[in-house]
Design a protein around this motif. Structure first.
Motif, PDB file in Angstrom:
ATOM      1  N   GLU A  15     -64.871  20.730   4.289  1.00  0.00           N
ATOM      2  CA  GLU A  15     -64.154  21.910   4.796  1.00  0.00           C
ATOM      3  C   GLU A  15     -63.987  21.846   6.307  1.00  0.00           C
ATOM      4  O   GLU A  15     -62.957  22.276   6.838  1.00  0.00           O
ATOM      5  CB  GLU A  15     -64.891  23.192   4.412  1.00  0.00           C
ATOM      6  N   ALA A  16     -64.988  21.333   7.005  1.00  0.00           N
ATOM      7  CA  ALA A  16     -64.893  21.205   8.460  1.00  0.00           C
ATOM      8  C   ALA A  16     -63.775  20.230   8.835  1.00  0.00           C
ATOM      9  O   ALA A  16     -62.982  20.497   9.749  1.00  0.00           O
ATOM     10  CB  ALA A  16     -66.227  20.741   9.039  1.00  0.00           C
ATOM     11  N   PHE A  17     -63.694  19.108   8.126  1.00  0.00           N
ATOM     12  CA  PHE A  17     -62.614  18.152   8.389  1.00  0.00           C
ATOM     13  C   PHE A  17     -61.263  18.749   8.020  1.00  0.00           C
ATOM     14  O   PHE A  17     -60.270  18.552   8.727  1.00  0.00           O
ATOM     15  CB  PHE A  17     -62.848  16.845   7.632  1.00  0.00           C
TER      16      PHE A  17
ATOM     17  N   ALA B 246     -60.328  21.736   8.258  1.00  0.00           N
ATOM     18  CA  ALA B 246     -59.943  22.748   9.243  1.00  0.00           C
ATOM     19  C   ALA B 246     -59.288  22.147  10.491  1.00  0.00           C
ATOM     20  O   ALA B 246     -58.719  22.869  11.302  1.00  0.00           O
ATOM     21  CB  ALA B 246     -61.159  23.582   9.639  1.00  0.00           C
ATOM     22  N   LEU B 247     -59.372  20.820  10.647  1.00  0.00           N
ATOM     23  CA  LEU B 247     -58.685  20.169  11.764  1.00  0.00           C
ATOM     24  C   LEU B 247     -57.184  20.313  11.558  1.00  0.00           C
ATOM     25  O   LEU B 247     -56.714  20.508  10.434  1.00  0.00           O
ATOM     26  CB  LEU B 247     -59.085  18.690  11.834  1.00  0.00           C
ATOM     27  N   PRO B 248     -56.404  20.195  12.641  1.00  0.00           N
ATOM     28  CA  PRO B 248     -54.946  20.285  12.479  1.00  0.00           C
ATOM     29  C   PRO B 248     -54.438  19.312  11.414  1.00  0.00           C
ATOM     30  O   PRO B 248     -54.960  18.200  11.266  1.00  0.00           O
ATOM     31  CB  PRO B 248     -54.421  19.931  13.866  1.00  0.00           C
ATOM     32  N   LYS B 249     -53.433  19.746  10.695  1.00  0.00           N
ATOM     33  CA  LYS B 249     -52.849  18.959   9.600  1.00  0.00           C
ATOM     34  C   LYS B 249     -52.539  17.531  10.056  1.00  0.00           C
ATOM     35  O   LYS B 249     -51.951  17.319  11.103  1.00  0.00           O
ATOM     36  CB  LYS B 249     -51.577  19.646   9.106  1.00  0.00           C
ATOM     37  N   GLY B 250     -52.972  16.569   9.267  1.00  0.00           N
ATOM     38  CA  GLY B 250     -52.706  15.155   9.543  1.00  0.00           C
ATOM     39  C   GLY B 250     -53.750  14.466  10.409  1.00  0.00           C
ATOM     40  O   GLY B 250     -53.732  13.239  10.538  1.00  0.00           O
ATOM     41  N   THR B 251     -54.667  15.229  11.007  1.00  0.00           N
ATOM     42  CA  THR B 251     -55.654  14.644  11.924  1.00  0.00           C
ATOM     43  C   THR B 251     -56.543  13.623  11.219  1.00  0.00           C
ATOM     44  O   THR B 251     -56.738  12.511  11.727  1.00  0.00           O
ATOM     45  CB  THR B 251     -56.530  15.743  12.570  1.00  0.00           C
ATOM     46  N   VAL B 252     -57.083  13.985  10.071  1.00  0.00           N
ATOM     47  CA  VAL B 252     -57.998  13.080   9.361  1.00  0.00           C
ATOM     48  C   VAL B 252     -57.260  11.809   8.943  1.00  0.00           C
ATOM     49  O   VAL B 252     -57.761  10.702   9.171  1.00  0.00           O
ATOM     50  CB  VAL B 252     -58.657  13.772   8.150  1.00  0.00           C
ATOM     51  N   ASP B 253     -56.070  11.949   8.364  1.00  0.00           N
ATOM     52  CA  ASP B 253     -55.291  10.771   7.954  1.00  0.00           C
ATOM     53  C   ASP B 253     -55.006   9.863   9.141  1.00  0.00           C
ATOM     54  O   ASP B 253     -55.101   8.637   9.028  1.00  0.00           O
ATOM     55  CB  ASP B 253     -53.979  11.199   7.288  1.00  0.00           C
ATOM     56  N   THR B 254     -54.694  10.456  10.279  1.00  0.00           N
ATOM     57  CA  THR B 254     -54.411   9.667  11.486  1.00  0.00           C
ATOM     58  C   THR B 254     -55.665   8.945  11.956  1.00  0.00           C
ATOM     59  O   THR B 254     -55.616   7.756  12.290  1.00  0.00           O
ATOM     60  CB  THR B 254     -53.861  10.578  12.601  1.00  0.00           C
ATOM     61  N   LEU B 255     -56.795   9.649  11.981  1.00  0.00           N
ATOM     62  CA  LEU B 255     -58.047   9.030  12.428  1.00  0.00           C
ATOM     63  C   LEU B 255     -58.488   7.886  11.522  1.00  0.00           C
ATOM     64  O   LEU B 255     -59.117   6.931  11.989  1.00  0.00           O
ATOM     65  CB  LEU B 255     -59.162  10.077  12.496  1.00  0.00           C
ATOM     66  N   LEU B 256     -58.174   7.971  10.234  1.00  0.00           N
ATOM     67  CA  LEU B 256     -58.613   6.945   9.282  1.00  0.00           C
ATOM     68  C   LEU B 256     -57.764   5.674   9.335  1.00  0.00           C
ATOM     69  O   LEU B 256     -58.126   4.669   8.717  1.00  0.00           O
ATOM     70  CB  LEU B 256     -58.625   7.516   7.860  1.00  0.00           C
TER      71      LEU B 256
ATOM     72  N   ASP C 141     -70.598  23.185  10.126  1.00  0.00           N
ATOM     73  CA  ASP C 141     -69.371  23.720   9.550  1.00  0.00           C
ATOM     74  C   ASP C 141     -68.107  23.449  10.369  1.00  0.00           C
ATOM     75  O   ASP C 141     -67.048  23.984  10.073  1.00  0.00           O
ATOM     76  CB  ASP C 141     -69.517  25.231   9.297  1.00  0.00           C
ATOM     77  N   LYS C 142     -68.222  22.621  11.408  1.00  0.00           N
ATOM     78  CA  LYS C 142     -67.056  22.293  12.232  1.00  0.00           C
ATOM     79  C   LYS C 142     -67.226  20.880  12.763  1.00  0.00           C
ATOM     80  O   LYS C 142     -68.335  20.459  13.081  1.00  0.00           O
ATOM     81  CB  LYS C 142     -66.940  23.290  13.387  1.00  0.00           C
ATOM     82  N   VAL C 143     -66.127  20.158  12.878  1.00  0.00           N
ATOM     83  CA  VAL C 143     -66.149  18.829  13.463  1.00  0.00           C
ATOM     84  C   VAL C 143     -66.275  18.999  14.978  1.00  0.00           C
ATOM     85  O   VAL C 143     -65.507  19.750  15.598  1.00  0.00           O
ATOM     86  CB  VAL C 143     -64.875  18.029  13.103  1.00  0.00           C
ATOM     87  N   LEU C 144     -67.238  18.315  15.563  1.00  0.00           N
ATOM     88  CA  LEU C 144     -67.463  18.354  16.999  1.00  0.00           C
ATOM     89  C   LEU C 144     -66.576  17.307  17.666  1.00  0.00           C
ATOM     90  O   LEU C 144     -66.645  16.123  17.301  1.00  0.00           O
ATOM     91  CB  LEU C 144     -68.943  18.090  17.303  1.00  0.00           C
ATOM     92  N   LEU C 145     -65.747  17.731  18.597  1.00  0.00           N
ATOM     93  CA  LEU C 145     -64.763  16.818  19.180  1.00  0.00           C
ATOM     94  C   LEU C 145     -65.099  16.489  20.632  1.00  0.00           C
ATOM     95  O   LEU C 145     -65.436  17.374  21.419  1.00  0.00           O
ATOM     96  CB  LEU C 145     -63.362  17.415  19.092  1.00  0.00           C
ATOM     97  N   PRO C 146     -64.973  15.213  20.981  1.00  0.00           N
ATOM     98  CA  PRO C 146     -65.209  14.811  22.379  1.00  0.00           C
ATOM     99  C   PRO C 146     -64.006  15.145  23.253  1.00  0.00           C
ATOM    100  O   PRO C 146     -62.894  15.344  22.760  1.00  0.00           O
ATOM    101  CB  PRO C 146     -65.375  13.287  22.252  1.00  0.00           C
ATOM    102  N   LYS C 147     -64.233  15.192  24.552  1.00  0.00           N
ATOM    103  CA  LYS C 147     -63.108  15.281  25.507  1.00  0.00           C
ATOM    104  C   LYS C 147     -62.407  13.943  25.456  1.00  0.00           C
ATOM    105  O   LYS C 147     -63.025  12.904  25.534  1.00  0.00           O
ATOM    106  CB  LYS C 147     -63.630  15.513  26.917  1.00  0.00           C
TER     107      LYS C 147
END
Length: 184
Positions: A79-81, A83-93, A177-183
């Motif tokens: 669920e945390a993943f 909640a990222l903007p649409k397409g973010t996970v696919d792009t990261l993978l 419950d949330k993906v922690l994102l770096p700067k």
């Protein structure tokens, strides 16, 4: 007959002891977590962490998280993943984004075995907020409120520890419950 009853009692007692020992760790994603297994061996059994496991595989971090450690992993749920903007996970993978994916994932890992009680003490000792440096060179701001730990990433995103102190043979997992994102 008496020997048979005694053997049955001894077996039942031994099985109860094993069940009690296993009950010390919370279940995660519907699966029992065993402190005799490493982070990867347990994570692959959690139905709530399939995205995280896929990301760890894509980043080539399986061997590291199966290693000796100790590691503390703040493990985002599916669920945390989502909640990222649409397409973010696919792009990261995608293979061409492996370095970015690795950075994101290693911002969830600390090179220590930090149980919630230890983190809470560090927060208290530091006056209500403690900086946690991750292996990805991110700094997470840890706070505690009414017994719950929150982590703020470098972009101001706040994640809550929803399941704490899931012991592993090479460290501990805290479900977040949330993906922690770096700067970036």
């Amino acid at each position: 007959m008496i020997k048979s009853v005694l053997r049955g009692f001894a077996l039942a007692t031994a099985m109860s002891a094993v069940a009690f020992a296993a009950a010390k760790n919370p279940t995660v994603g519907g699966a029992a977590m065993f402190d005799s297994k490493n982070i990867i061996e347990n994570a692959v059994n959690s139905k709530d962490h399939t995205t995280l496991v896929a990301a760890v595989k894509a980043a080539g971090l399986v061997g590291t998280l199966e290693g000796k450690g100790p590691f503390t992993v703040f493990a985002p749920t599916n669920e945390a993943f989502a909640a990222l903007p649409k397409g973010t996970v696919d792009t990261l993978l995608k293979p061409e984004n492996k370095a970015t994916l690795t950075k994101v994932l290693t911002c969830h890992v600390v090179a220590a075995d930090a149980m919630a009680k230890t983190v809470a003490k560090m927060i208290k000792d530091d006056g209500g907020e403690h900086d946690i440096k991750t292996v990805g060179d991110c700094v997470l701001k840890a706070k505690e409120n009414m017994g719950k730990i929150t982590l703020t990433d470098e972009n101001g995103g706040v994640s809550h520890v929803t399941i704490a102190d899931v012991k592993q043979s090479n460290g501990v997992i805290h479900v977040v419950d949330k993906v922690l994102l770096p700067k970036m």
